[in-house]
Write an enzyme that holds these catalytic residues in place. Structure first.
Site, mmCIF file in Angstrom:
data_model
loop_
_atom_site.group_PDB
_atom_site.id
_atom_site.type_symbol
_atom_site.label_atom_id
_atom_site.label_comp_id
_atom_site.label_asym_id
_atom_site.label_seq_id
_atom_site.Cartn_x
_atom_site.Cartn_y
_atom_site.Cartn_z
ATOM 1 N N GLU A 246 1.069 -1.220 0.061
ATOM 2 C CA GLU A 246 0.299 0.211 0.168
ATOM 3 C C GLU A 246 0.364 1.609 -0.223
ATOM 4 O O GLU A 246 1.677 1.740 1.174
ATOM 5 C CB GLU A 246 -1.156 -0.033 1.361
ATOM 6 C CG GLU A 246 -1.953 1.154 1.309
ATOM 7 C CD GLU A 246 -1.710 2.234 1.331
ATOM 8 O OE1 GLU A 246 -2.331 3.402 0.863
ATOM 9 O OE2 GLU A 246 -1.129 2.822 2.520
ATOM 10 N N CYS B 219 -2.350 8.525 3.226
ATOM 11 C CA CYS B 219 -1.955 8.478 2.232
ATOM 12 C C CYS B 219 -3.254 8.485 1.513
ATOM 13 O O CYS B 219 -3.304 8.820 -0.068
ATOM 14 C CB CYS B 219 -1.758 6.930 1.678
ATOM 15 S SG CYS B 219 -2.657 5.851 3.218
#
Length: 488
Positions: free
Chosen positions: A244, A278
């Site tokens: 990720e 993020c």
């Protein structure tokens, strides 16, 4: 509050360590928070051996018992929730209200992971055919600094439920939070060797990720590091890697009646956690003309209301510091580069305190910058791009090699249906801040944002593998042997 630590944990004990001195600092004040030592090659080896030994028992422990252990961890987290939140705020600078929400997410992850495992990994079949799920073995978990408790926890809990054992390497910015979290696991009664901790930076990460004893690697962090890890696993198809890696996330505002609400949600999307999520919006795409102009005016007024401060301030700030003064310097250099290329500053990022990570939120119009760099500016910095129409907005949204999150603020469902069907991202929100991910949903992206191993609710999918079997209690000769074969 400073910890002088026995930083590593394996064989059920905290170990003093023999590597080089390793420290973390409060990004608000620069004060020392944690001091220990970086894991040596031998200590990484010992941690892996501890996990390998424990796997033989843990992988055959009944699921009901593994569930009991992770539920015990959630119970202990409840007991330590305020203390752990304080450590998160002190070590990575988050306002305390955010750190408390992070610990709450860690607690909630346990029940969601149990539900997901039963839904995604339950044995199934019909007749003599049955499919069961097995753990991979020893999983290396690499945690980030922006959610030092929650995001590592998002790998650890489902991996343990599946029967894996773990060697955990925390972010070099957050060793104290990692140590405190492992202490809570230890209090919960997790068997020795099931969860192991090695502390350190890049060198420790390389020792762990390149070791033959690692069967799976679960990583949250930058795309540059994630791509290096992926390349190092090219020759190891038998190992699974889940990445990720963030994103250059677009947020489109188009045909909105409540522009003040849109401005508020833009601030929540771009500047929460000092822009260090993020899923934070990095590119704000607006129509040219009066609607876009008025929206920008409201957004600038809202940015001026953002309180930046220390987590212990009263009243609490909206935004704390970024993780370090070095990151401040990098962000300011990136801002200057865009200015030099023709970007127009609307709200300037400025360093607020030497020796700290404090910085003001920035807003820059880069519409006239011809060759904008496709990168994730990991901080409170939002780029504005003005477009002619909605088609151009979607084209601009897709002008990235990343694909984690994208959002649309618009009153029209027709606009959203077109946006949802054409934009490439793993998380697509409508009239909701980009940073509002649900723990009951998958979480991950495409392109430079991930490798099709979404975490969140689907983390159980990469924590085990299916084994399909055809099973008969007795074998017998068929009534009619295969053509071309005669038994003499």
């Amino acid at each position: 509050m400073t910890v002088t630590a026995h930083p590593h944990f394996f064989d059920g004990k905290f170990q003093e360590g023999k590597g080089e001195v390793f420290q973390s600092f409060d990004p608000a004040s620069g004060a020392l928070v944690w001091e220990g030592s970086e894991a040596t090659e031998c200590e990484v080896e010992f941690a892996l051996l501890s996990a390998q030994k424990a796997f033989l028992t843990w992988s055959h422990t009944p699921l009901s018992e593994r569930e009991h252990r992770v539920k015990a961890f959630a119970f202990k987290l409840e007991e330590h929730r305020e203390s752990l939140a304080q450590w998160i705020s002190m070590e990575v600078g988050k306002p305390l209200w955010e750190s408390r929400l992070e610990v709450q997410s860690m607690i909630g992850k346990v029940a969601l992971s149990i539900e997901a495992y039963h839904q995604r990994c339950a044995s199934f079949g019909s007749g003599n055919s049955i499919t069961r799920f097995r753990p991979h073995g020893v999983a290396a978990v690499f945690g980030p600094y922006n959610f030092p408790g929650h995001l590592a926890n998002g790998h650890i809990v489902p991996a343990l439920l599946a029967g894996n054992t773990i060697v955990f390497k925390a972010s070099e910015y957050a060793p104290a939070v990692a140590q405190k979290t492992v202490e809570i696991w230890r209090e919960s009664g997790l068997p020795d060797g099931v969860l192991n901790l090695v502390q350190g930076g890049k060198k420790t990460g390389q020792l762990l990720s390149h070791h033959d004893g690692v069967d799976a690697l679960f990583f949250t962090g930058s795309s540059s590091v994630g791509l290096q890890l992926l390349q190092s696993y090219n020759d190891h198809p038998g190992k699974i890697i889940a990445l990720e890696m963030g994103g250059n996330n677009p947020l489109v505002v188009y045909q909105v009646s409540d522009l003040k609400a849109a401005a508020y949600l833009t601030i929540q999307s771009a500047y929460i956690t000092a822009g260090q999520r993020c899923t934070c919006a990095r590119r704000l795409i607006l129509p040219k003309g009066e609607e876009g102009d008025y929206f920008l005016k409201l957004l600038e007024e809202g940015i001026d209301q953002i309180k930046v401060g220390v987590y212990s301030d009263t009243p609490e700030p909206f935004m704390g510091p970024v993780i370090s003064e070095r990151v401040v310097e990098q962000l300011l250099a990136q801002q200057q580069k865009l200015i030099d290329q023709g970007g127009k500053i609307l709200r300037e990022m400025r360093s607020l305190k030497k020796g700290s990570g404090f910085i003001t939120p920035g807003l820059i119009d880069v519409t006239s910058v011809a060759s904008r760099e496709d990168r994730e500016f990991f901080g409170p910095f939002l780029q504005v791009i003005r477009v002619e129409n909605f088609d151009a907005a979607i084209e601009e949204a897709n002008r990235t090699a990343y694909g984690l999150a994208a959002g649309l603020f618009s009153d029209g469902v027709e606009n959203y249906e077109q946006f949802r069907n054409r934009v490439r991202a793993g998380v697509i929100n409508w009239n909701q801040q980009l940073t509002g991910a649900s723990g009951a949903a998958p979480f991950g992206g495409i392109g430079l944002s991930g490798n099709h191993r979404p975490s969140g609710y689907l983390a159980s999918d990469y924590c085990s593998y299916p084994v399909a079997s055809i099973e008969l209690e007795r074998m017998k000769m068929p009534a009619h042997p295969s053509p071309g074969f005669a038994w003499s």
